[in-house]
Write an enzyme that holds these catalytic residues in place. Structure first.
Site, short mmCIF file in Angstrom:
data_model
loop_
_atom_site.label_atom_id
_atom_site.label_comp_id
_atom_site.label_asym_id
_atom_site.label_seq_id
_atom_site.Cartn_x
_atom_site.Cartn_y
_atom_site.Cartn_z
N CYS A 2 48.06 48.88 42.23
CA CYS A 2 49.64 49.38 42.78
C CYS A 2 49.49 50.28 43.84
O CYS A 2 48.65 51.00 43.91
CB CYS A 2 50.46 49.89 41.47
SG CYS A 2 50.43 48.83 39.98
N ARG A 27 46.73 46.35 49.22
CA ARG A 27 46.28 46.63 47.59
C ARG A 27 46.85 45.37 46.70
O ARG A 27 46.30 45.33 45.74
CB ARG A 27 46.80 47.87 47.19
CG ARG A 27 46.21 49.09 47.73
CD ARG A 27 47.28 50.42 47.73
NE ARG A 27 46.78 50.82 46.59
CZ ARG A 27 46.06 51.86 46.05
NH1 ARG A 27 45.14 52.11 47.18
NH2 ARG A 27 45.94 52.13 44.87
N TRP A 74 51.02 45.61 41.17
CA TRP A 74 50.05 44.52 40.86
C TRP A 74 50.09 44.47 39.10
O TRP A 74 49.80 45.45 38.58
CB TRP A 74 48.86 44.98 41.50
CG TRP A 74 47.62 44.22 40.87
CD1 TRP A 74 46.97 44.14 39.78
CD2 TRP A 74 47.04 42.96 41.48
NE1 TRP A 74 45.95 43.10 39.67
CE2 TRP A 74 46.20 42.47 40.82
CE3 TRP A 74 47.33 42.49 42.68
CZ2 TRP A 74 45.36 41.24 41.17
CZ3 TRP A 74 46.63 41.26 43.07
CH2 TRP A 74 45.74 40.82 42.31
N ASN A 100 50.40 54.08 38.84
CA ASN A 100 49.38 53.12 39.60
C ASN A 100 48.37 53.56 38.02
O ASN A 100 47.86 54.41 38.09
CB ASN A 100 48.73 53.48 40.60
CG ASN A 100 47.36 52.43 40.91
OD1 ASN A 100 47.42 51.45 40.33
ND2 ASN A 100 46.65 53.04 41.73
N GLY A 101 48.11 52.28 37.60
CA GLY A 101 46.78 52.36 36.57
C GLY A 101 47.25 51.56 35.10
O GLY A 101 48.21 50.84 35.17
N GLU A 481 24.62 32.86 39.57
CA GLU A 481 25.62 33.67 40.43
C GLU A 481 25.06 34.48 41.39
O GLU A 481 25.58 34.39 42.71
CB GLU A 481 26.35 34.78 39.43
CG GLU A 481 27.17 35.87 40.03
CD GLU A 481 28.20 35.29 40.93
OE1 GLU A 481 28.70 34.14 40.82
OE2 GLU A 481 29.03 36.15 41.53
N LYS A 485 26.23 34.13 45.54
CA LYS A 485 26.44 35.27 46.31
C LYS A 485 25.77 35.15 47.73
O LYS A 485 26.05 35.34 48.93
CB LYS A 485 26.35 36.68 45.61
CG LYS A 485 27.36 36.94 44.57
CD LYS A 485 28.40 37.49 45.18
CE LYS A 485 29.77 36.94 44.96
NZ LYS A 485 30.12 35.66 43.90
N GLU A 488 26.83 32.33 49.80
CA GLU A 488 27.98 32.49 50.79
C GLU A 488 28.17 33.34 51.73
O GLU A 488 29.08 33.60 52.34
CB GLU A 488 29.34 32.22 49.63
CG GLU A 488 29.16 33.60 48.80
CD GLU A 488 30.41 33.57 47.69
OE1 GLU A 488 31.35 32.78 48.08
OE2 GLU A 488 30.48 33.82 46.80
N HIS A 504 8.39 21.71 36.77
CA HIS A 504 9.03 20.28 36.54
C HIS A 504 9.59 19.63 38.01
O HIS A 504 10.33 19.05 38.13
CB HIS A 504 10.22 19.94 35.68
CG HIS A 504 9.74 20.32 34.28
ND1 HIS A 504 8.71 19.68 33.56
CD2 HIS A 504 9.76 21.46 33.51
CE1 HIS A 504 8.58 20.22 32.50
NE2 HIS A 504 9.33 21.34 32.34
N LYS A 605 39.72 32.60 50.23
CA LYS A 605 39.61 33.37 48.81
C LYS A 605 40.06 32.88 47.69
O LYS A 605 39.67 32.76 46.47
CB LYS A 605 40.43 34.86 49.05
CG LYS A 605 40.44 35.52 47.60
CD LYS A 605 39.15 35.91 47.55
CE LYS A 605 38.90 36.89 46.02
NZ LYS A 605 37.83 37.15 45.56
C1 AGP Z 1 33.07 33.40 44.60
O1 AGP Z 1 32.26 34.50 45.13
C2 AGP Z 1 33.60 32.35 45.48
N1 AGP Z 1 34.48 33.16 46.45
C3 AGP Z 1 34.19 31.22 44.85
O2 AGP Z 1 33.14 30.33 44.27
C4 AGP Z 1 35.24 31.54 43.68
O3 AGP Z 1 34.70 32.00 42.65
C5 AGP Z 1 35.78 29.96 43.36
O4 AGP Z 1 36.58 29.63 44.44
C6 AGP Z 1 36.86 30.22 42.09
O5 AGP Z 1 38.05 30.94 42.47
P1 AGP Z 1 38.89 31.44 41.23
O6 AGP Z 1 38.16 32.56 40.48
O7 AGP Z 1 39.94 32.23 42.11
O8 AGP Z 1 39.49 30.44 40.62
#
Ligand code: AGP
Length: 610
Positions: A2, A27, A74, A100-101, A481, A485, A488, A504, A605
């Site tokens: 927030c 924010r 938020w 905020n919190g 994961e 990272k 991307e 394998h 995003k």
């Molecule tokens: C993760 O770093 C990526 N930006 C992407 O894989 C993301 O996790 C995926 O698009 C899912 O998004 P969401 O968690 O908002 O559903």
């Protein structure tokens, strides 16, 4: 998070508050409001939606008042709505509060206040603060009333409070969440962050933990929690407003990596507030569980890797079968789901099209549907009957970091509660697993504090054409994961393999210097097997960077080229520091390659299209 802005001075406050809140829009927020003190009355205007909605309602309205507080919300407790927007008043409108919190113990405080005859107007945790302050307020002791109130609060909070018949005063409180005081000429400001006030002043107090401030137009008095006067240094802000939105970090991604200990605390804080595990919008009990024979999870990207962790931890502790799918596959495979299935959609944004369509399919198939999202009021959150919220705060960087680790802690707590309800844990075992969650923030720090060492490793892999990530069990979820990272952020090709799978086929790809990132945080059996796989790849000339626990150092130090040691915490949560280490590895590799870290090419995003 927030946004808070407060003003007391010689000017009308409305525009100062609105402009200040607009500078905090990075924010993230879903509603906004202001409270003005004038003629010993408080006038509140607050609405769901963006600041434009609030400004539209104020257009042409006469809102005098040289003392005011403003807020962008938020949502954490209670969906986005006019009623849940801040400021929150006491019943008699003599007090107004912005926050905020998270008030972790708001449920017990709310029950106490209701028993004392208070009627609540919102679903928020914040509203308990307004009524508590009012209960201690005698008409002209706002400072003392606030001091008594905050002694009752558990959790993280930054507050601004004003009283109708104490015009010209704002009381500000800082505990765990940021709050600054801007020092002007015959006017003073309070804000969550520098951008909100930088056009008025660059002289600020950054409030220290536990500080209570009494702000008037021509004075700022600082006190500790017991109202003993304290002093602080006036700071000269040299940052640009743009830099300030990142709180001094070079990128939002690094800021959000470093926020993870606090994000974890904010996420499990109210879930673990009582003796048990209680999900705000998911009344999990024996009766509900009696109608569940299996669980099906669907998600995308990082959220899918969190779901794959969820599968492992739920099957390990609760012994309930869990299927997982990437959402884009799930929705077209005619999945086998029915009334006895608990379908779980995991999503940071709550807007991912494939995940949203998957939960719609699950809903029409009669499954019980639960979502784990970071955005209250998002499409996925709105369309699921049950919800668990990761209170990670807005995640601005495209690469997901704090959303992932808070999804992990939610799935961990879900697994324990499922296990308890199905009689799979003794009370002692339950207490042990539950306590481990409280240690998660410190566990996370055991990776964050090694940022510089990880940066050195990044420089060694930055020129690689391809990088392997390997692990077994939960470590494989981490490897997946970490591989995403790196891909991307740095645009380097990377692949994750179960370390037992290398022989394998994939091991044919290895040659002298091929980088292999080995995640081996699990205990003995899996550790020994992964160590053997490390020896296999070393024999083919690979460069190995491993992540292991401190107590395994002597077993692994001579088998790898570089080693990062995390604290000796529980196997079930070692994914958190290990994933953070790989977030930092990917981050520093991308920086070394001068990539657009917060907005990598080709990515969005929130993927709201198929
Ligand atoms: C993760 O770093 C990526 N930006 C992407 O894989 C993301 O996790 C995926 O698009 C899912 O998004 P969401 O968690 O908002 O559903």
């Amino acid at each position: 998070m927030c946004g808070i802005v407060g003003y007391v001075g010689y000017q009308d406050a409305t525009d100062i508050l609105l402009n200040g809140l607009a500078k905090l829009d990075y924010r993230g927020y879903d509603s906004a409001g202001i409270a003005l003190v004038h003629n010993n009355q408080i006038k509140i205007d607050k609405y769901k939606g963006k600041l434009e909605v609030l400004a539209g309602h104020l257009e042409g309205e006469n809102r005098p008042g040289k003392t005011g507080i403003g807020h962008t919300r938020w949502a954490t407790h209670g969906k986005p709505s006019d009623a849940n927007a801040h400021p929150h008043p006491s019943e008699d409108m003599s007090i107004a509060v912005v926050h905020n919190g998270i008030v972790e113990n708001y449920k017990s405080l709310k029950n106490e206040l209701i028993e004392n005859g208070v009627t609540f107007a919102s679903e928020t945790d914040t509203e308990v603060i307004s009524h508590l302050v009012r209960s201690y307020f005698d008409g002209n002791n706002i400072l003392e009333a606030v001091s008594k109130t905050v002694k009752r609060l558990k959790g993280a909070y930054a507050l601004c409070i004003c009283a109708a018949n104490e015009p010209g005063k704002i009381v500000a409180v800082k505990k765990d969440n940021p709050l600054i005081i801007g020092i002007g000429e015959n006017e003073n400001f309070v804000a969550s962050d520098v951008p909100a006030i930088i056009e008025h002043t660059r002289q600020i107090y950054t409030l220290s933990q536990g500080t209570i401030a009494l702000v008037t137009a021509d004075s700022v008095e600082l006190f500790d929690e017991d109202l003993n006067p304290i002093t602080a240094q006036v700071e000269q802000v040299t940052w640009s407003a743009e830099a300030a939105t990142k709180a001094g970090y070079e990128h939002f991604m690094l800021k959000e990596i470093y926020e993870q200990p606090d994000a974890l605390q904010n996420t499990f804080g109210s879930i673990l507030d009582g003796e048990a595990i209680e999900f705000e919008d998911f009344p999990l009990d024996k009766e509900l569980l009696s109608g569940i024979s299996r669980i099906y999870m669907a998600a995308c990207g990082t959220a899918y890797y969190a779901a794959s962790y969820g599968k492992q931890i739920i099957e390990k502790i609760a012994r309930i079968p869990v299927e997982i799918d990437v959402a884009s596959e799930f929705r077209y495979k005619n999945p086998i789901i029915s009334e006895d299935t608990l379908f779980v959609a995991v999503s940071q944004s709550g807007e991912t099209a494939d995940t949203l369509e998957s939960l719609r399919l699950a809903t029409t198939s009669g499954a019980k549907v639960l979502s784990i999202t970071n955005v209250i009021g998002s499409a996925i959150d709105r369309e699921t009957r049950y919800a668990i919220h990761t209170n990670a705060g807005p995640e601005i960087a495209v690469a997901s970091t704090k959303a992932f680790t808070t999804q992990v802690i939610c799935l961990y707590l879900l697994a324990i509660e499922l296990a308890r309800l199905s009689g799979k844990l003794t009370p002692e075992e339950y207490k042990g697993y539950r306590k481990a969650a409280f240690d998660a923030p410190e566990y996370a720090k055991s990776a964050i504090t090694q940022n510089d060492a990880i940066k050195e490793i990044a420089l060694k892999i930055a020129e690689a054409q391809s990088v392997f990530f390997i692990g077994r069990g939960v470590d494989f979820c981490c490897a997946q994961e970490g591989s995403l990272k790196l891909k991307e952020l740095s645009y380097i090709h990377a692949e994750a393999y179960q370390s037992g799978e290398l022989k394998h086929g994939p091991i044919a790809l290895l040659q002298d210097g091929s980088p292999v990132i080995a995640v081996c945080t699990q205990s003995t059996e899996l550790f020994d097997k992964t160590l053997n796989n490390i020896k296999e790849v070393k024999a083919r000339g690979a460069y190995v960077f491993a992540i292991a626990k401190k107590h395994m150092e002597s077993e692994i130090i001579d088998e790898v080229d570089d080693l990062l040691l995390i604290d000796d915490g529980p196997d079930e949560l070692s994914l958190i520091p290990a994933a953070i280490a790989l977030q930092l590895l990917a981050y520093h590799t991308a920086v070394a390659l001068e990539r657009d870290v917060d907005k990598p090419r080709n990515l969005a995003k929130s993927v709201t299209v198929e």
